[in-house]
Design a protein around this motif. Structure first.
Motif, mmCIF file in Angstrom:
data_model
loop_
_atom_site.group_PDB
_atom_site.id
_atom_site.type_symbol
_atom_site.label_atom_id
_atom_site.label_comp_id
_atom_site.label_asym_id
_atom_site.label_seq_id
_atom_site.Cartn_x
_atom_site.Cartn_y
_atom_site.Cartn_z
ATOM 1 N N GLY A 54 0.629 -1.356 -0.129
ATOM 2 C CA GLY A 54 -0.076 0.082 -0.025
ATOM 3 C C GLY A 54 0.620 1.222 -0.092
ATOM 4 N N ALA A 55 0.369 2.094 -0.347
ATOM 5 C CA ALA A 55 1.202 3.663 -0.522
ATOM 6 C C ALA A 55 0.701 4.330 0.588
ATOM 7 C CB ALA A 55 0.559 4.319 -1.810
ATOM 8 N N GLY A 56 1.850 5.217 0.950
ATOM 9 C CA GLY A 56 1.437 6.262 1.957
ATOM 10 C C GLY A 56 1.682 5.888 3.330
ATOM 11 N N GLY A 57 2.203 4.931 3.633
ATOM 12 C CA GLY A 57 2.489 4.317 5.061
ATOM 13 C C GLY A 57 1.275 3.413 5.708
ATOM 14 N N SER A 58 0.279 3.123 4.624
ATOM 15 C CA SER A 58 -0.663 2.274 5.185
ATOM 16 C C SER A 58 -0.479 1.072 4.268
ATOM 17 C CB SER A 58 -2.062 2.804 5.281
ATOM 18 O OG SER A 58 -1.909 3.661 6.308
ATOM 19 N N PHE A 59 -1.229 -0.221 4.461
ATOM 20 C CA PHE A 59 -1.594 -1.289 3.974
ATOM 21 C C PHE A 59 -2.899 -0.921 3.301
ATOM 22 C CE2 PHE A 59 -2.923 -5.651 2.684
ATOM 23 C CZ PHE A 59 -2.080 -5.855 1.719
ATOM 24 N N CYS A 60 -4.100 -1.141 4.166
ATOM 25 C CA CYS A 60 -5.117 -1.131 3.489
ATOM 26 C C CYS A 60 -6.352 -1.159 4.722
ATOM 27 C CB CYS A 60 -5.709 -2.311 2.678
ATOM 28 S SG CYS A 60 -7.510 -2.125 2.045
ATOM 29 N N ALA A 61 -7.190 0.240 4.817
ATOM 30 C CA ALA A 61 -7.902 0.349 5.970
ATOM 31 C C ALA A 61 -9.127 -0.680 5.889
ATOM 32 C CB ALA A 61 -8.379 1.827 6.025
ATOM 33 N N GLY A 62 -9.455 -1.394 4.710
ATOM 34 C CA GLY A 62 -10.517 -2.082 4.543
ATOM 35 C C GLY A 62 -11.616 -1.456 3.742
ATOM 36 N N GLY A 63 -12.800 -1.577 4.038
ATOM 37 C CA GLY A 63 -13.908 -1.103 3.210
ATOM 38 C C GLY A 63 -13.833 0.501 3.353
ATOM 39 N N ASP A 64 -14.546 1.028 2.592
ATOM 40 C CA ASP A 64 -14.461 2.470 2.627
ATOM 41 C C ASP A 64 -15.694 3.184 3.477
ATOM 42 O OD1 ASP A 64 -14.250 5.494 2.424
ATOM 43 O OD2 ASP A 64 -14.128 5.359 0.351
ATOM 44 N N VAL A 65 -15.724 2.986 4.697
ATOM 45 C CA VAL A 65 -16.799 3.156 5.650
ATOM 46 C C VAL A 65 -17.338 4.452 5.551
ATOM 47 C CG1 VAL A 65 -17.495 3.151 8.028
ATOM 48 C CG2 VAL A 65 -15.781 1.514 7.253
ATOM 49 N N LYS A 66 -16.581 5.418 5.495
ATOM 50 C CA LYS A 66 -17.308 6.792 5.189
ATOM 51 C C LYS A 66 -18.256 7.049 4.132
ATOM 52 C CE LYS A 66 -13.386 9.405 7.386
ATOM 53 N NZ LYS A 66 -12.420 10.433 7.256
ATOM 54 N N ASN A 67 -17.932 6.153 2.880
ATOM 55 C CA ASN A 67 -18.808 6.481 1.744
ATOM 56 C C ASN A 67 -19.746 5.344 1.510
ATOM 57 O OD1 ASN A 67 -17.384 8.628 0.869
ATOM 58 N ND2 ASN A 67 -15.756 7.711 0.134
ATOM 59 N N MET A 68 -19.961 4.305 2.544
ATOM 60 C CA MET A 68 -20.674 3.253 2.582
ATOM 61 C C MET A 68 -22.087 3.854 2.412
ATOM 62 S SD MET A 68 -19.481 0.390 5.209
ATOM 63 C CE MET A 68 -17.985 -0.608 4.797
#
Length: 272
Positions: free
Chosen positions: A63-77
């Protein structure tokens, strides 16, 4: 080492080949690489493409920017297109996405490596766990996350966790949704290796390159054996292994491996 960019169809997923290694980088750093519809679709497509490419021997996912993956895009669900679908339509949509990405990743017959530079949460954690090997930076954290937003889990997280850490630990990790540092993650078996942050990229690429230059056909049959062993009885597992052992024994890679061993040199494997 030759290097070539690959068009993923979206800026949210960066793709390139480095020698025989395909590198896929989730590229939504502002949202900690949360999975959008477009990102998931592109990822599933390229996983199939690289699995079928005889020039590729291993797949490295990061993942880019220091993270791998935060999972689903909860804010836009709530604003997503599926929000207006019926229950059955939403179930079908999720099943299709799961099969394309997480199912597709598990189905890859070449070695897959997750390089985890930071947080891997929820479906993002499942994405890392679906890879064959996980190498993480010392500052990375893992979290199941579902309980924090009152969700039960998806993307194979229950299957993957139960097989990696066992019945009781899987429940603990899902229920409590605690942040897991890399010392504990390695002790639990959630990650294979932990390296200093500054060394993650080089170490993960070196590992992927080592595997990519290995016996691709034999790796695929090893994965078949290991997958089959999850549900087979011992005798059934041995019988299954016997078929694959003979298949690999008849391969050109095996012949090359024997020659290289006798000649005390590095083998040059090339079968797929």
């Amino acid at each position: 080492m030759s290097q070539r960019e690959v068009d993923s169809g979206t800026d949210e997923l960066l793709a390139e080949t480095r020698g025989r290694v395909a590198v896929l980088t989730l590229n939504r750093p502002r949202s900690r690489n949360a999975l959008s519809k477009g990102l998931s679709s592109a990822l599933g497509k390229l996983l199939r493409q690289f699995d079928e490419d005889p020039q590729i021997g291993a797949i490295l996912l990061t993942g880019a920017g220091g993270s791998f993956c935060a999972g689903g895009d909860v804010k836009n669900m709530a604003q997503s297109a599926v929000a207006n679908l019926t229950f059955d339509e939403r179930v079908a949509d999720l099943r299709e996405s799961q099969r394309r990405v997480w199912g597709g990743l598990v189905a890859v017959r070449k070695p897959t490596i997750a390089a985890i530079p930071g947080a891997a949460a929820g479906a993002g954690l499942a994405l890392a766990l679906a890879c064959d090997i996980r190498i993480a930076s010392e500052s990375a954290v893992l979290i199941t996350a579902y309980a924090r937003v009152a969700l039960s889990g998806d993307c194979g997280i229950a299957w993957l966790l139960t097989r990696l850490v066992g019945f009781s630990r899987a429940r603990e990790l899902m229920f409590l949704s605690e942040r897991i540092n890399m010392q504990r993650a390695e002790a639990l078996g959630l990650v294979n290796r932990v390296v200093p942050d500054a060394e993650l990229q080089d170490n993960s690429l070196a590992l992927a390159t080592l595997l990519a230059e290995g016996p691709t056909f034999a790796y695929g049959r090893m994965k078949d054996n290991l997958d089959h062993a999850l549900t087979a009885k011992f005798q059934e597992s041995m019988d299954f292994e016997a078929e694959n052992l003979i298949r690999t024994e008849l391969s050109s890679d095996h012949q090359e491996g024997v020659r290289a061993f006798s000649e005390k040199r590095k083998p040059n494997f090339n079968s797929t």
